[in-house]
Design a protein around this motif. Structure first.
Motif, PDB file in Angstrom:
ATOM      1  N   THR A 403       4.475   7.011 -16.064  1.00  0.00           N
ATOM      2  CA  THR A 403       5.508   6.033 -15.710  1.00  0.00           C
ATOM      3  C   THR A 403       4.902   4.895 -14.901  1.00  0.00           C
ATOM      4  O   THR A 403       5.219   3.718 -15.118  1.00  0.00           O
ATOM      5  N   ALA A 404       4.019   5.251 -13.970  1.00  0.00           N
ATOM      6  CA  ALA A 404       3.361   4.217 -13.166  1.00  0.00           C
ATOM      7  C   ALA A 404       2.510   3.306 -14.035  1.00  0.00           C
ATOM      8  O   ALA A 404       2.504   2.075 -13.859  1.00  0.00           O
ATOM      9  N   ALA A 405       1.767   3.885 -15.000  1.00  0.00           N
ATOM     10  CA  ALA A 405       0.930   3.072 -15.881  1.00  0.00           C
ATOM     11  C   ALA A 405       1.779   2.138 -16.737  1.00  0.00           C
ATOM     12  O   ALA A 405       1.439   0.958 -16.925  1.00  0.00           O
ATOM     13  N   ALA A 406       2.908   2.641 -17.248  1.00  0.00           N
ATOM     14  CA  ALA A 406       3.800   1.795 -18.048  1.00  0.00           C
ATOM     15  C   ALA A 406       4.398   0.685 -17.191  1.00  0.00           C
ATOM     16  O   ALA A 406       4.582  -0.456 -17.655  1.00  0.00           O
ATOM     17  N   ALA A 407       4.694   0.989 -15.920  1.00  0.00           N
ATOM     18  CA  ALA A 407       5.240  -0.029 -15.015  1.00  0.00           C
ATOM     19  C   ALA A 407       4.205  -1.116 -14.736  1.00  0.00           C
ATOM     20  O   ALA A 407       4.532  -2.309 -14.708  1.00  0.00           O
ATOM     21  N   LEU A 408       2.946  -0.724 -14.544  1.00  0.00           N
ATOM     22  CA  LEU A 408       1.887  -1.717 -14.334  1.00  0.00           C
ATOM     23  C   LEU A 408       1.770  -2.630 -15.547  1.00  0.00           C
ATOM     24  O   LEU A 408       1.557  -3.842 -15.422  1.00  0.00           O
ATOM     25  N   GLU A 409       1.900  -2.050 -16.721  1.00  0.00           N
ATOM     26  CA  GLU A 409       1.792  -2.841 -17.943  1.00  0.00           C
ATOM     27  C   GLU A 409       2.976  -3.796 -18.089  1.00  0.00           C
ATOM     28  O   GLU A 409       2.854  -4.841 -18.750  1.00  0.00           O
ATOM     29  N   LYS A 410       4.108  -3.473 -17.459  1.00  0.00           N
ATOM     30  CA  LYS A 410       5.294  -4.330 -17.520  1.00  0.00           C
ATOM     31  C   LYS A 410       5.339  -5.347 -16.380  1.00  0.00           C
ATOM     32  O   LYS A 410       6.313  -6.072 -16.235  1.00  0.00           O
ATOM     33  N   GLY A 411       4.300  -5.379 -15.547  1.00  0.00           N
ATOM     34  CA  GLY A 411       4.235  -6.406 -14.520  1.00  0.00           C
ATOM     35  C   GLY A 411       4.534  -5.961 -13.119  1.00  0.00           C
ATOM     36  O   GLY A 411       4.584  -6.781 -12.198  1.00  0.00           O
ATOM     37  N   ILE A 412       4.734  -4.669 -12.897  1.00  0.00           N
ATOM     38  CA  ILE A 412       4.948  -4.159 -11.546  1.00  0.00           C
ATOM     39  C   ILE A 412       3.585  -3.801 -10.954  1.00  0.00           C
ATOM     40  O   ILE A 412       2.767  -3.154 -11.600  1.00  0.00           O
ATOM     41  N   GLY A 413       3.312  -4.194  -9.711  1.00  0.00           N
ATOM     42  CA  GLY A 413       2.017  -3.936  -9.089  1.00  0.00           C
ATOM     43  C   GLY A 413       2.044  -2.706  -8.209  1.00  0.00           C
ATOM     44  O   GLY A 413       3.113  -2.183  -7.854  1.00  0.00           O
ATOM     45  N   ILE A 414       0.853  -2.238  -7.811  1.00  0.00           N
ATOM     46  CA  ILE A 414       0.797  -1.020  -6.999  1.00  0.00           C
ATOM     47  C   ILE A 414       1.337  -1.246  -5.583  1.00  0.00           C
ATOM     48  O   ILE A 414       1.689  -0.288  -4.893  1.00  0.00           O
ATOM     49  N   GLU A 415       1.410  -2.526  -5.152  1.00  0.00           N
ATOM     50  CA  GLU A 415       1.983  -2.821  -3.836  1.00  0.00           C
ATOM     51  C   GLU A 415       3.429  -3.293  -3.948  1.00  0.00           C
ATOM     52  O   GLU A 415       4.058  -3.635  -2.949  1.00  0.00           O
ATOM     53  N   THR A 461       6.283   1.290  -1.556  1.00  0.00           N
ATOM     54  CA  THR A 461       5.429   0.710  -2.591  1.00  0.00           C
ATOM     55  C   THR A 461       5.163   1.758  -3.670  1.00  0.00           C
ATOM     56  O   THR A 461       5.275   2.965  -3.449  1.00  0.00           O
ATOM     57  N   LEU A 462       4.779   1.282  -4.852  1.00  0.00           N
ATOM     58  CA  LEU A 462       4.439   2.202  -5.940  1.00  0.00           C
ATOM     59  C   LEU A 462       3.278   3.106  -5.521  1.00  0.00           C
ATOM     60  O   LEU A 462       3.262   4.302  -5.839  1.00  0.00           O
ATOM     61  N   LYS A 463       2.324   2.553  -4.800  1.00  0.00           N
ATOM     62  CA  LYS A 463       1.178   3.335  -4.324  1.00  0.00           C
ATOM     63  C   LYS A 463       1.641   4.463  -3.406  1.00  0.00           C
ATOM     64  O   LYS A 463       1.183   5.612  -3.530  1.00  0.00           O
ATOM     65  N   GLN A 464       2.561   4.154  -2.489  1.00  0.00           N
ATOM     66  CA  GLN A 464       3.084   5.193  -1.600  1.00  0.00           C
ATOM     67  C   GLN A 464       3.891   6.234  -2.384  1.00  0.00           C
ATOM     68  O   GLN A 464       3.836   7.432  -2.089  1.00  0.00           O
ATOM     69  N   ALA A 465       4.595   5.774  -3.392  1.00  0.00           N
ATOM     70  CA  ALA A 465       5.399   6.689  -4.207  1.00  0.00           C
ATOM     71  C   ALA A 465       4.514   7.664  -4.981  1.00  0.00           C
ATOM     72  O   ALA A 465       4.852   8.848  -5.135  1.00  0.00           O
ATOM     73  N   VAL A 596      -6.772   3.059  -7.877  1.00  0.00           N
ATOM     74  CA  VAL A 596      -6.489   2.770  -6.470  1.00  0.00           C
ATOM     75  C   VAL A 596      -5.078   3.216  -6.106  1.00  0.00           C
ATOM     76  O   VAL A 596      -4.835   3.756  -5.014  1.00  0.00           O
ATOM     77  N   GLY A 597      -4.137   3.025  -7.033  1.00  0.00           N
ATOM     78  CA  GLY A 597      -2.766   3.446  -6.777  1.00  0.00           C
ATOM     79  C   GLY A 597      -2.642   4.949  -6.587  1.00  0.00           C
ATOM     80  O   GLY A 597      -1.745   5.415  -5.881  1.00  0.00           O
ATOM     81  N   LEU A 598      -3.549   5.712  -7.191  1.00  0.00           N
ATOM     82  CA  LEU A 598      -3.513   7.169  -7.094  1.00  0.00           C
ATOM     83  C   LEU A 598      -4.480   7.706  -6.042  1.00  0.00           C
ATOM     84  O   LEU A 598      -4.720   8.913  -5.989  1.00  0.00           O
ATOM     85  N   SER A 599      -5.020   6.830  -5.213  1.00  0.00           N
ATOM     86  CA  SER A 599      -6.116   7.223  -4.325  1.00  0.00           C
ATOM     87  C   SER A 599      -5.684   7.770  -2.968  1.00  0.00           C
ATOM     88  O   SER A 599      -6.539   8.121  -2.150  1.00  0.00           O
ATOM     89  N   GLU A 600      -4.368   7.862  -2.710  1.00  0.00           N
ATOM     90  CA  GLU A 600      -3.933   8.296  -1.382  1.00  0.00           C
ATOM     91  C   GLU A 600      -3.230   9.652  -1.375  1.00  0.00           C
ATOM     92  O   GLU A 600      -2.653  10.048  -0.369  1.00  0.00           O
ATOM     93  N   ASP A 601      -3.306  10.380  -2.474  1.00  0.00           N
ATOM     94  CA  ASP A 601      -2.653  11.681  -2.512  1.00  0.00           C
ATOM     95  C   ASP A 601      -3.328  12.679  -1.573  1.00  0.00           C
ATOM     96  O   ASP A 601      -2.708  13.656  -1.147  1.00  0.00           O
ATOM     97  N   ASP A 602      -4.610  12.450  -1.269  1.00  0.00           N
ATOM     98  CA  ASP A 602      -5.342  13.355  -0.376  1.00  0.00           C
ATOM     99  C   ASP A 602      -5.332  12.875   1.078  1.00  0.00           C
ATOM    100  O   ASP A 602      -6.059  13.416   1.915  1.00  0.00           O
ATOM    101  N   GLN A 603      -4.501  11.867   1.386  1.00  0.00           N
ATOM    102  CA  GLN A 603      -4.516  11.272   2.723  1.00  0.00           C
ATOM    103  C   GLN A 603      -3.122  11.321   3.360  1.00  0.00           C
ATOM    104  O   GLN A 603      -2.105  11.282   2.664  1.00  0.00           O
ATOM    105  N   ASP A 604      -3.093  11.356   4.687  1.00  0.00           N
ATOM    106  CA  ASP A 604      -1.858  11.222   5.480  1.00  0.00           C
ATOM    107  C   ASP A 604      -0.730  12.074   4.902  1.00  0.00           C
ATOM    108  O   ASP A 604      -0.815  13.292   4.905  1.00  0.00           O
ATOM    109  N   ARG A 605       0.304  11.405   4.372  1.00  0.00           N
ATOM    110  CA  ARG A 605       1.468  12.126   3.856  1.00  0.00           C
ATOM    111  C   ARG A 605       1.317  12.529   2.391  1.00  0.00           C
ATOM    112  O   ARG A 605       2.262  13.039   1.784  1.00  0.00           O
ATOM    113  N   GLY A 606       0.176  12.306   1.812  1.00  0.00           N
ATOM    114  CA  GLY A 606      -0.037  12.650   0.410  1.00  0.00           C
ATOM    115  C   GLY A 606       0.203  14.128   0.135  1.00  0.00           C
ATOM    116  O   GLY A 606      -0.047  14.992   0.983  1.00  0.00           O
ATOM    117  N   THR A 607       0.694  14.427  -1.047  1.00  0.00           N
ATOM    118  CA  THR A 607       1.076  15.807  -1.362  1.00  0.00           C
ATOM    119  C   THR A 607      -0.117  16.747  -1.454  1.00  0.00           C
ATOM    120  O   THR A 607       0.056  17.970  -1.455  1.00  0.00           O
TER     121      THR A 607
END
Length: 710
Positions: A403-415, A461-465, A596-607
């Motif tokens: 879903t995130a990849a399709a959103a990026l392709e439709k013009g939504i950014g990771i921030e 942000t999409l990155k946080q999501a 980069v959008g998937l790079s924070e799952d191992d940090q802070d509140r990441g699952t």
């Protein structure tokens, strides 16, 4: 005996002698050329087939370093050059089976006449006096030319004078085409030594753990004696009979001046000295062992799907060089079992590792907490748990990546900010996994859902999501970009075989009563408008999830995950493996942004933060966890620029329930409390930490402004 019986017996003897003497005259009258001219067309054709058809050879499967780990065969056989067979082996065989081998032209007629007369006098045709050449002809017919034809095998061994004469004529023709040493070498390669063991090289290894060139006199004599009756003289089952026969061969060697009396006596006093236990090399993927059996199975399936015939793989003598990394496989296997012991009822832990690349995606490890094997009572299995679509319960929120990849392709950014309310009712998707009725349209259901808890901010942000995984935010994104685009993205990034199965995880079945089983997952989700797709509830392949991570880490380049580096035939020539070309499935900038959008799952509140901390993981990486609604499975995918991997923990028993992991070992339970950030993420970080120990750290790629904030 009655007078009439005596007359009949005498007439029979005269007939046999006349037939054989006629054969005896052939080589005298016309030499080899005349013999060839008198051989019938059928005999000549059989002779040519016999000479030109090589015997079945086992195929060897090696790891990336060239070390064998599996063998495929019906007949365990390795060809041996003439110079690689010890002289004592040749002496033992010829002393026993054909001491005039270098003197006759394929048939020892005097010995044959004597045997025929003995047979006629006792009413049988069982006694042979067959030469090595005749035995070569019979064994080649039975075990090579007719090996798949039971009727042909029976005919090649029937005890009749006509068969003996035909065999003799073929033997004479073979002698006109091959040298004596060539015939002896071919015989030693084709003759059976019991069970699936064929040829002197396989016999030397199986019985004495040695090579044909290193055979001793007692060893050679035992093997030479076995060719007379491999089953009856099996040295493991009947050591007394094998020893008796061996000593008889040694006596014959001494009588033929191949051994001195002293050497013969010393050899007869020697023990059999069999290997313990006596076994041929293990065949098939069960023989590959519990650790590498899943990889072997994938290799075989991959080759047969790419044009190779399974029977040919078992007989062609191929050397199949694979991409298997044994060290990484060992790390992954230990990690999988550490989190889910192999004897855990109803729960399997699977892992797959793929090397990213823009030209190839090499599979380097396929493991499971289960061992690969036939012993169900020991929780072994031959189901392709890490490579096939075996997790029938889904990868959960890992599918939010699509879903995130399709959103990026439709013009939504990771921030870009996206809405993430605690609960949501979708009025776009209907007819799928409905969870609440509408208020205005009869028999119409909306799609209702909520987040895991109420701790999520109403927007992020999409990155946080991607790091915190709110369900509502990704269903809302699905509405914006379109379900078809999300489903197509899953296939593009790597879920191709998965999306081609139905929602039961098998090939679509047009005869099924349920319509949802008649179509592929891709068609089902598109036609049903089922918004739950982004929450990953459908059957999924662990290997394809790993390849999705590899595609993203490879700048958006998809390649079919391959276990093959090279296939070489028995002659040393490379055999082409038909593999589809790699594809640039999304723009490089989009893929880099997704990394980069998937790079924070191992940090802070990441699952996956707790698991990463447990293994002191600090290296830049993409990652995403997933858990299914009823806690029957959970998953984690992750990748660096060096390795991409996926882990899925799921029900593999016949009574699926939730999986509990807190307050004790993993187990099936009524409610379930597993998450992708627990067992799956821990497994991934454990083996990936070891896989990267000696590798330099590689930074995340840059993100183009248009994929950050449009």
């Amino acid at each position: 005996m009655r007078r009439a019986d005596c007359v009949a017996k005498l007439a029979g003897l005269c007939l046999v002698a006349g037939l054989l003497l006629a054969g005896l005259a052939l080589p005298v009258v016309g030499a080899a050329g005349l013999v060839s001219n008198r051989v019938g067309d059928r005999v000549a054709m059989t002779s040519v087939q016999l000479i030109d058809t090589p015997p079945p050879l086992m195929s060897t499967i090696t790891d990336k370093d060239g070390q064998p780990f599996a063998y495929l065969y019906d007949q365990y056989r390795v060809l041996t050059p003439p110079g690689e067979v010890a002289q004592v082996m040749k002496d033992a065989l010829l002393s026993t089976e054909d001491r005039r081998f270098y003197e006759h032209n394929g048939v020892d007629w005097l010995a044959t006449i004597r045997a025929a007369m003995r047979n006629q006098s006792d009413g049988s045709v069982s006694q042979g006096a067959s030469t090595i050449t005749q035995q070569y002809v019979k064994n080649h017919l039975v075990h090579v030319l007719e090996r798949d034809d039971k009727g042909g095998q029976v005919k090649a061994q029937e005890q009749t004078i006509s068969r003996k004469l035909r065999e003799a004529r073929i033997a004479m023709h073979v002698e006109s085409q091959l040298t004596k040493d060539e015939i002896l070498t071919r015989y030693l390669d084709v003759v059976p030594f019991g069970g699936t063991i064929f040829g002197i090289a396989a016999a030397s290894q199986a019985y004495f753990d040695t090579t044909p060139k290193a055979l001793t006199v007692p060893q050679a004599a035992m093997l030479a004696g076995m060719v007379n009756s491999p089953t009856f003289l099996d040295p493991e089952a009947r050591p007394d009979k094998a020893t008796e026969r061996r000593n008889m061969v040694i006596d014959l060697m001494a009588a033929n001046n191949k051994l001195s009396p002293e050497q013969a006596e010393a050899a007869k006093r020697a023990p059999l000295g069999l290997a313990t236990p006596v076994r041929p090399l293990p065949t098939g993927c069960v023989g590959a062992g519990p650790e590498t059996g899943f990889f072997c199975s994938y290799v075989v399936n991959y080759l047969t799907a790419n044009g190779f015939d399974l029977d040919d793989l078992k007989a062609g003598g191929y050397r199949i060089e694979t991409t298997l990394d044994r060290t990484l496989t060992q790390h992954a296997k230990r990690a999988a079992e550490a989190q889910v012991p192999k004897t855990t009822p109803g729960i399997a832990n699977t892992a797959a590792v793929v090397k990213p690349g823009r030209e190839r995606h090499e599979v380097v490890a396929l493991v499971a907490s289960r061992d690969y094997g036939l012993k169900k009572e020991e929780f072994q299995t031959q189901f392709d748990l890490p490579s096939a679509v075996e997790n029938k319960f889904g990868a959960g929120s890992v599918y939010k990546v699509f879903t995130a990849a399709a959103a990026l392709e439709k013009g939504i950014g990771i921030e870009s900010m996206i809405a993430t309310p605690n609960s949501y009712v979708s009025r776009v998707f209907r007819g799928g996994a409905a969870s609440c009725p509408s208020t205005g349209e009869q028999a119409t259901y909306w799609y209702c859902l909520s987040n895991h808890d109420d701790s999520y901010a109403p927007q992020m942000t999409l990155k946080q999501a991607l790091a915190t995984s709110p369900n509502t935010g990704f269903v809302i994104l699905e509405e914006k970009v379109g379900l078809d685009a999300v489903v197509d993205m899953a296939s593009r990034l790597g879920m191709r075989e998965t999306m081609a199965t139905n929602i039961a995880g098998v090939a679509p079945d047009q005869s099924a009563d349920r319509k949802d089983l008649q179509v592929s997952q891709a068609d089902f989700y598109k036609s049903a408008g089922n918004a739950s797709f982004t929450l990953g509830p459908a059957p999924t392949s662990t290997l394809e999830l790993a390849n999705v991570a590899a595609t993203i880490a490879s700048s958006g380049t998809w390649c079919r995950p391959t276990p093959i580096r090279k296939v070489v035939d028995r002659h040393g020539a490379e055999v082409a493996v038909r593999e589809p070309p790699c594809e640039q499935v999304v723009e490089e900038g989009l893929a880099n942004a997704l990394v980069v959008g998937l790079s924070e799952d191992d940090q802070d509140r990441g699952t996956a933060a707790a698991a990463a901390k447990q293994y002191d993981w600090k290296r830049p990486a993409l990652g995403k966890t997933g858990t299914t609604e009823e806690y029957k499975s959970a998953a984690f995918i992750g990748a660096t620029l060096d390795y991409a991997g996926a882990v899925q923990v799921f029900n593999d028993g016949i009574t699926p329930r939730g999986i509990c992991v807190n307050s004790g070992p993993p187990r099936l339970c009524a409610e379930g409390d597993i998450y992708g950030g627990t067992l799956p993420a821990r497994t991934w970080f454990e083996f990936m930490t070891k896989a990267h120990e000696n590798l330099p750290e590689k930074p995340l790629p840059p993100v183009e402004p248009r994929y950050r904030l449009p």
